[in-house]
Enzyme design. Structure first.
Site, PDB file in Angstrom:
ATOM      1  N   GLY A   2      25.400  50.027  42.246  1.00 61.27           N
ATOM      2  CA  GLY A   2      25.608  50.413  43.639  1.00 61.27           C
ATOM      3  C   GLY A   2      24.826  51.672  43.992  1.00 61.27           C
ATOM      4  N   ASP A  60      35.655  57.838  39.900  1.00 64.68           N
ATOM      5  CA  ASP A  60      35.344  56.814  38.887  1.00 64.68           C
ATOM      6  C   ASP A  60      36.319  56.829  37.716  1.00 64.68           C
ATOM      7  OD1 ASP A  60      33.184  55.920  40.340  1.00 64.68           O
ATOM      8  OD2 ASP A  60      31.742  57.194  39.305  1.00 64.68           O
ATOM      9  N   ARG A 109      34.290  50.098  33.583  1.00 64.77           N
ATOM     10  CA  ARG A 109      35.338  51.131  33.427  1.00 64.77           C
ATOM     11  C   ARG A 109      36.716  50.511  33.199  1.00 64.77           C
ATOM     12  NH1 ARG A 109      32.151  55.558  34.163  1.00 64.77           N
ATOM     13  NH2 ARG A 109      30.698  55.455  35.895  1.00 64.77           N
TER      14      ARG A 109
HETATM   15  C1  S3P Z   1      28.027  57.858  42.814  1.00 66.33           C
HETATM   16  C2  S3P Z   1      28.984  58.036  43.774  1.00 66.33           C
HETATM   17  C3  S3P Z   1      30.310  57.400  43.734  1.00 66.33           C
HETATM   18  C4  S3P Z   1      30.628  56.802  42.382  1.00 66.33           C
HETATM   19  C5  S3P Z   1      29.471  56.090  41.773  1.00 66.33           C
HETATM   20  C6  S3P Z   1      28.264  57.017  41.629  1.00 66.33           C
HETATM   21  C7  S3P Z   1      26.718  58.539  42.957  1.00 66.33           C
HETATM   22  O1  S3P Z   1      30.378  56.373  44.705  1.00 66.33           O
HETATM   23  O2  S3P Z   1      31.727  55.920  42.464  1.00 66.33           O
HETATM   24  O3  S3P Z   1      29.802  55.598  40.481  1.00 66.33           O
HETATM   25  O4  S3P Z   1      25.965  58.626  41.970  1.00 66.33           O
HETATM   26  O5  S3P Z   1      26.438  59.026  44.059  1.00 66.33           O
HETATM   27  P1  S3P Z   1      30.807  56.705  46.226  1.00 66.33           P
HETATM   28  O6  S3P Z   1      30.090  57.918  46.580  1.00 66.33           O
HETATM   29  O7  S3P Z   1      30.392  55.539  47.043  1.00 66.33           O
HETATM   30  O8  S3P Z   1      32.292  56.875  46.169  1.00 66.33           O
END
Ligand code: S3P
Length: 438
Positions: free
Chosen positions: A98, A319, A391
């Site tokens: 993501g 996380d 996780r």
């Molecule tokens: C991340 C931000 C988080 C986190 C992801 C990594 C990043 O997501 O859950 O594993 O590297 O910016 P969100 O900002 O969408 O909550």
């Protein structure tokens, strides 16, 4: 077809020893992105050689950047400058990541080429309108599928306009996406977050000499800066360390030291929450490495108690909730989590999937719209499913330390997205984990 990996955890046992968990995933992604856009050669140490960060690395190679293969965490990037990326020949496949998709969408809308971003089944079902809508307000041409998911089709434009945008949710990925787009937009891009989230993008941009102004919950960039190559030392990922912070707290007779852990205050919610629950964690040798705070963490067995988790800590531990639910299941009394609806749109719905697994293991839980209520008690053995979420697989492995019979966890191959050494390091500390390929 990818392999099917099942973990089997023998119950009980203690955790003892000293380890260094692999590099921070968020910083590893950003080191490749910003190193690629910099002028000059960037050397990275401590890079996370795992599937997610490699998805980012491969995407930049596909856009013409020369990047070495990681060797013991070292990577060299031949930066091409802010306007030096080339059109990729094929869609960029970002796998399960993501962070890659959301940050890259911001960075690519202002390029002079078009591209398509794709991902695996999990990534293709995650919400992308949270980035495409504000990017469209900036003048970006970016299309999702009808339901707002990937593949994303981006047509590069030179006509991006800065915006003043307040995020509807606390998300470092959305914030970072807009700041990266802002580097290619006319005027100022101002992003305000409802609560502090990880600030690695802002810090690392500054580390590359790119100006980012910060005032309270607002960060601002414009297109006037440039990135100058630098050396980056990525500390260990506190999100990976979290499994052992909980494991050594809940297992009897345990004493573990986790070395060189990133202690950025936007990431240390896990330590604050565990300490509120009565954990015995000492922060040793606190120091600054390359603009990020780092420390060694010593954690010993403790009698945890249930708490109401302060909502302000939720984005700072976002996380870590799968493994925090395991801590809560082992605590005396009730733990209440609210304000965590974001957990429903992670690699899987982490509230639902964790609740189902905990129930299978005999734990009394109640799911709410934005969190969970967990009544601490005994953990039985049983068979749970990780739903391909790294996780979840690692959290249930840690539950084995307090289970009364073996725990079998299906679908664990995705541990490789963030922590391929998990099994090796966990067993070196004393967890009885067997991995079976089926
Ligand atoms: C991340 C931000 C988080 C986190 C992801 C990594 C990043 O997501 O859950 O594993 O590297 O910016 P969100 O900002 O969408 O909550």
């Amino acid at each position: 077809m990818s392999k099917l990996i099942t973990f089997i955890i023998q119950p009980g046992h203690s955790l003892n020893g000293e380890i260094r968990v692999p590099g921070d995933k968020s910083m590893s992604h950003r080191s490749i992105m910003l190193g690629s856009l910099a002028e000059g050669v960037t050397h990275v140490k401590g890079f996370l050689n795992a599937e997610d960060a490699m998805s980012t690395l491969k995407a930049f190679r596909a856009m013409g950047v020369e990047i070495t293969d990681p060797v013991e965490g070292e990577v060299t990037i031949q930066g091409v400058g802010k306007h030096g990326l080339k059109a990729p020949k094929n869609p960029l496949d970002l796998g399960n990541s993501g962070t890659s998709m959301r940050l890259l969408s911001g960075l690519l809308v202002g390029q002079n080429f078009d591209c398509i971003l794709t991902g695996d089944e999990s990534l293709s079902s995650r919400p992308m309108r949270r980035v495409t809508e504000p990017l469209a307000l900036m003048g970006a041409n970016i299309k999702t599928q009808e339901d707002g998911s990937a593949p994303l089709h981006i047509k590069g434009t030179k006509n991006l306009q800065g915006i003043d945008y307040t995020l509807p949710m606390a998300s470092a990925q959305v914030k970072s996406c807009l700041l990266l787009a802002g580097m290619y937009a006319a005027g100022e891009t101002k992003v305000t977050e409802p609560a502090p989230t990880r600030d690695h993008t802002e810090r690392m941009l500054n580390g590359f000499g790119y100006p980012v102004k910060r005032e309270g919950c607002q960060a601002m960039v414009n297109s006037e800066g440039k990135l100058t190559a630098t050396n980056i030392d990525v500390p260990s990922d506190i999100s990976s360390a979290a499994f052992f912070l909980v494991g050594a707290s809940i297992a009897k007779n345990s004493d573990v030291t986790l070395c060189h852990v990133g202690m950025n205050p936007t990431r240390t919610g896990i330590i604050n929450i565990l300490q509120l629950m009565g954990a015995n964690i000492s922060i040793l040798n606190h120091r600054e490495v390359g603009g990020e705070p780092v420390a060694d963490l010593r954690v010993m067995t403790a009698a945890l108690k249930g708490i109401t988790i302060p909502e302000a800590l939720v984005p700072l531990a976002i996380d870590e909730f799968p493994v925090l639910f395991i801590a809560a299941a082992c605590a005396t009394g009730q733990t209440i989590l609210t304000g965590a609806e974001e957990l429903r749109v992670k690699e899987c719905d982490r509230i639902q999937v964790m609740a189902e697994g905990l129930e299978t293991l005999g734990v009394d839980v109640q799911v709410t719209v934005d969190g969970m209520i967990i009544n601490g008690g005994k953990i039985k053995g049983g068979e749970v499913v990780s739903h391909g979420d790294h996780r979840i697989a690692m959290a249930f492995s840690i539950a084995g330390l307090r289970a009364s019979a073996p725990i079998k966890i299906q679908d664990c191959v995705n541990v490789n997205t963030s922590f391929p050494e998990f099994r090796k390091l966990a067993t070196s500390l004393g967890l009885q984990l067997q991995s079976i390929e089926e």
